[in-house]
Design a protein around this motif. Structure first.
Motif, PDB file in Angstrom:
ATOM      1  N   UNK A  18       0.846  -1.184   0.000  1.00 25.69           N
ATOM      2  CA  UNK A  18       0.000   0.000   0.000  1.00 25.69           C
ATOM      3  C   UNK A  18       0.884   1.237   0.000  1.00 25.69           C
ATOM      4  N   UNK A  19       0.545   2.183  -0.872  1.00 30.38           N
ATOM      5  CA  UNK A  19       1.349   3.376  -1.093  1.00 30.38           C
ATOM      6  C   UNK A  19       0.699   4.537  -0.339  1.00 30.38           C
ATOM      7  N   UNK A  20       1.377   5.013   0.718  1.00 30.73           N
ATOM      8  CA  UNK A  20       0.818   6.056   1.577  1.00 30.73           C
ATOM      9  C   UNK A  20       1.542   7.379   1.342  1.00 30.73           C
ATOM     10  N   UNK A  21       0.775   8.453   1.255  1.00 32.88           N
ATOM     11  CA  UNK A  21       1.312   9.797   1.084  1.00 32.88           C
ATOM     12  C   UNK A  21       0.859  10.634   2.269  1.00 32.88           C
ATOM     13  N   UNK A  22       1.823  11.246   2.966  1.00 34.57           N
ATOM     14  CA  UNK A  22       1.493  12.057   4.136  1.00 34.57           C
ATOM     15  C   UNK A  22       2.369  13.295   4.162  1.00 34.57           C
TER      16      UNK A  22
END
Length: 587
Positions: free
Chosen positions: A466-470
């Motif tokens: 899963x590719x998370x952007x924060x």
């Protein structure tokens, strides 16, 4: 006899046709070394396709690069007009004329002044051209254009005869000639004769498709030599004509075993822990909003922080917009741009044709000399032409980058769907590595996942992440895969919470059972301690009894000994012996 003939044939020396290099980028590669030396070459095409410029550049580069003087005989444009036209391309035709390296001769032919008498010939032209050749020792000649010269000759017989005389005369002079001609409707030229008497025929084409203009070049004929027969795009830039491909398309690039980090630690782990090979080509595919530009920016930052030069081609966003957007994830690209390690080049795809974009990219790469090149997205350029033209453009770009050991990252915007991988199959086959970004929709959410579809020459993960952007950047986390499929986003978090609660309950149950076991062990130890005390008490009582018996026995013995002394018994005779003697007497 047959063997002798075969041996003689195999031992014979192959005589190659002498070539005259043009110096025009890419044309010499296509023609195998240049135009046929000492022979005429016909360059035909429609108006505006670049015939005059090709002939002029052939002369100028002949002087500058090969020290071969030339003659330009024009029938349409004057000397002043020609000098002004090519000056914008950096060709100092006027200076070469002053130095007597090139002769420009404008011949004005008025149709009304030409009288068809049946005896018309080109003797005057031959004299004039011969004088210009001899005056500077010219090796190259350009005649521009042929239609004007023969426009007043409606008689086909005379026309055919004079054309043959012209081409034969040029051959006898031993000059390498380029003759331009207008293209006919149903044949290569208007007269349809020039291509038959020419030793080499080059066709130029200028097309407009979907409001985008492109130019193409094809070698139609080349007597006595092998040549590329395909249609090659070419362009007219600020340095003249360049025919694509500029580089050789042979698969003989050097390769490197060095690995470079991607700027995303978990992605490096998915690639065997060390990232991509240096000099490899990488395709990053995904639908809109999946984070392709963000991954590209991280890749660029990681390379720049290593001290490498990065060239970022953007065809959707301006440099300032990319820099501003990267602030939202904690990336600061401004210092890298100011240091000169990161350069952006942004342009709208519709600005020019496919070949002009490609030539511009080649020029930027040659000027900046980057270690890493990013193209975001490559599909914006591929949409400018057909599928074969787009693939050819990508092939030439990858070939050019690999020849210089430049690592390249191409993003590809797709429309999604089940045919996603099939739609990218044509371009992905050219790439060394292929990453796929995809959306997962469920539970009212849209989340991003990443795959590594292929990575040539290295071990890589086949697992989904899963590719998370924060605000703190990007991360790749393990996606939950359970009986109901892949869970991402809040569903994954909820499942993880359930697993944590179940694990906590199990821990609490284990602690309760442990306490119960401790209580039982303590009770057992108390019971054992009581039994041990009872045993010790019984043993003590038995010891006391033994002591009492021993004491009584000693007292009895003492009393008997004392009684015996009172009776004056033999003290040396043991009491037991006397007892036995008395018993014996009794028997």
């Amino acid at each position: 006899m047959g063997m002798k003939n075969r041996r003689t044939k195999s031992d014979s020396t192959v005589i190659l046709l002498p070539k005259c290099p043009t110096g025009i980028q890419g044309l010499d590669e296509i023609t195998g070394g240049g135009l046929p030396r000492g022979r005429p070459t016909l360059v035909c095409g429609s108006a505006g396709c670049g015939k005059t410029l090709l002939g002029t550049e052939f002369l100028v580069r002949g002087v500058v690069e090969f020290d071969e003087p030339g003659v330009l005989m024009a029938f349409e444009e004057t000397e002043t007009e020609l000098k002004a036209n090519v000056a914008s391309l950096g060709f100092d035709l006027a200076g070469l004329v002053r130095r007597k390296k090139i002769v420009v001769d404008y011949v004005h032919i008025e149709r009304s002044e030409v009288q068809e008498s049946g005896e018309y010939d080109l003797e005057g032209l031959f004299v004039r051209l011969g004088h210009a050749i001899d005056s500077i020792g010219a090796k190259r000649v350009v005649l521009d254009t042929l239609e004007v010269l023969f426009a007043s000759l409606p008689n086909e017989g005379i026309l055919r005869s004079e054309l043959r005389r012209l081409f034969r005369w040029l051959k006898d002079k031993g000059v390498t000639a380029v003759i331009t001609a207008e293209r006919g409707k149903e044949q290569l030229t208007r007269h349809g004769l020039e291509e038959y008497v020419s030793d080499c025929v080059i066709l130029l084409d200028h097309r407009v498709n979907d409001q985008i203009a492109t130019r193409h070049l094809r070698v139609v004929k080349y007597r006595g030599a092998l040549h590329g027969t395909n249609e090659f795009p070419f362009l007219i830039g600020d340095e003249g004509i360049s025919v694509l491909p500029i580089t050789s398309l042979g698969l003989n690039h050097k390769v490197s075993v060095e690995r470079i980090a991607t700027g995303i630690p978990r992605l490096d782990v998915m690639l065997g822990g060390r990232g991509f090979f240096r000099g490899s080509s990488i395709l990053l595919t995904g639908t809109a909003g999946t984070g392709k530009t963000i991954i590209s920016a991280n890749f660029a930052q990681a390379a720049a922080l290593r001290g490498e030069r990065v060239l970022f081609f953007s065809f959707e966003e301006s440099p300032n917009q990319i820099i501003r957007n990267m602030h939202s994830i904690g990336l600061r690209l401004e210092p890298l741009v100011k240091s000169g390690l990161l350069r952006f080049h942004s342009a709208r795809p519709s600005l020019c044709g496919l070949e002009m974009h490609l030539a511009t990219m080649f020029k930027e790469i040659a000027t900046f000399k980057p270690d890493v090149v990013i193209v975001d997205p490559i599909t914006s350029l591929m949409d400018l032409g057909t599928a074969s033209e787009g693939k050819g453009m990508v092939t030439r770009l990858i070939d050019y980058l690999k020849a210089g050991q430049v690592t390249s990252l191409f993003t590809s915007l797709t429309q999604g769907g089940h045919a996603l991988q099939q739609s990218e199959g044509g371009m992905s086959s050219l790439m060394d590595s292929w990453l796929l970004l995809q959306d997962f929709e469920g539970n009212g959410e849209r989340n991003r996942v990443l795959y590594v579809l292929k990575a040539r020459g290295m071990a890589h993960s086949n697992q989904i992440r899963e590719f998370l952007i924060s605000d703190n950047g990007i991360d790749l986390v393990d996606a939950y895969i359970g009986p109901n499929g892949v869970l991402t986003g809040s569903a994954r978090v909820a499942q993880e919470d359930l697993e944590k609660a179940a694990a906590l309950a199990s821990q609490q149950e284990a602690a309760r059972r442990k306490r119960e076991l401790e209580h039982k062990r303590a009770a057992l130890e108390r019971q054992i301690s009581g039994l041990r005390s009872e045993h010790e008490a019984s043993a003590e009582e038995l010891r006391q009894i033994d002591q009492q018996v021993g004491t009584k026995t000693r007292l009895l013995t003492t009393e008997r000994a004392a009684s015996g002394r009172l009776r004056q018994a033999d003290a040396k005779v043991p009491i037991l012996t006397l007892h036995k003697a008395r018993n014996g007497r009794g028997h």
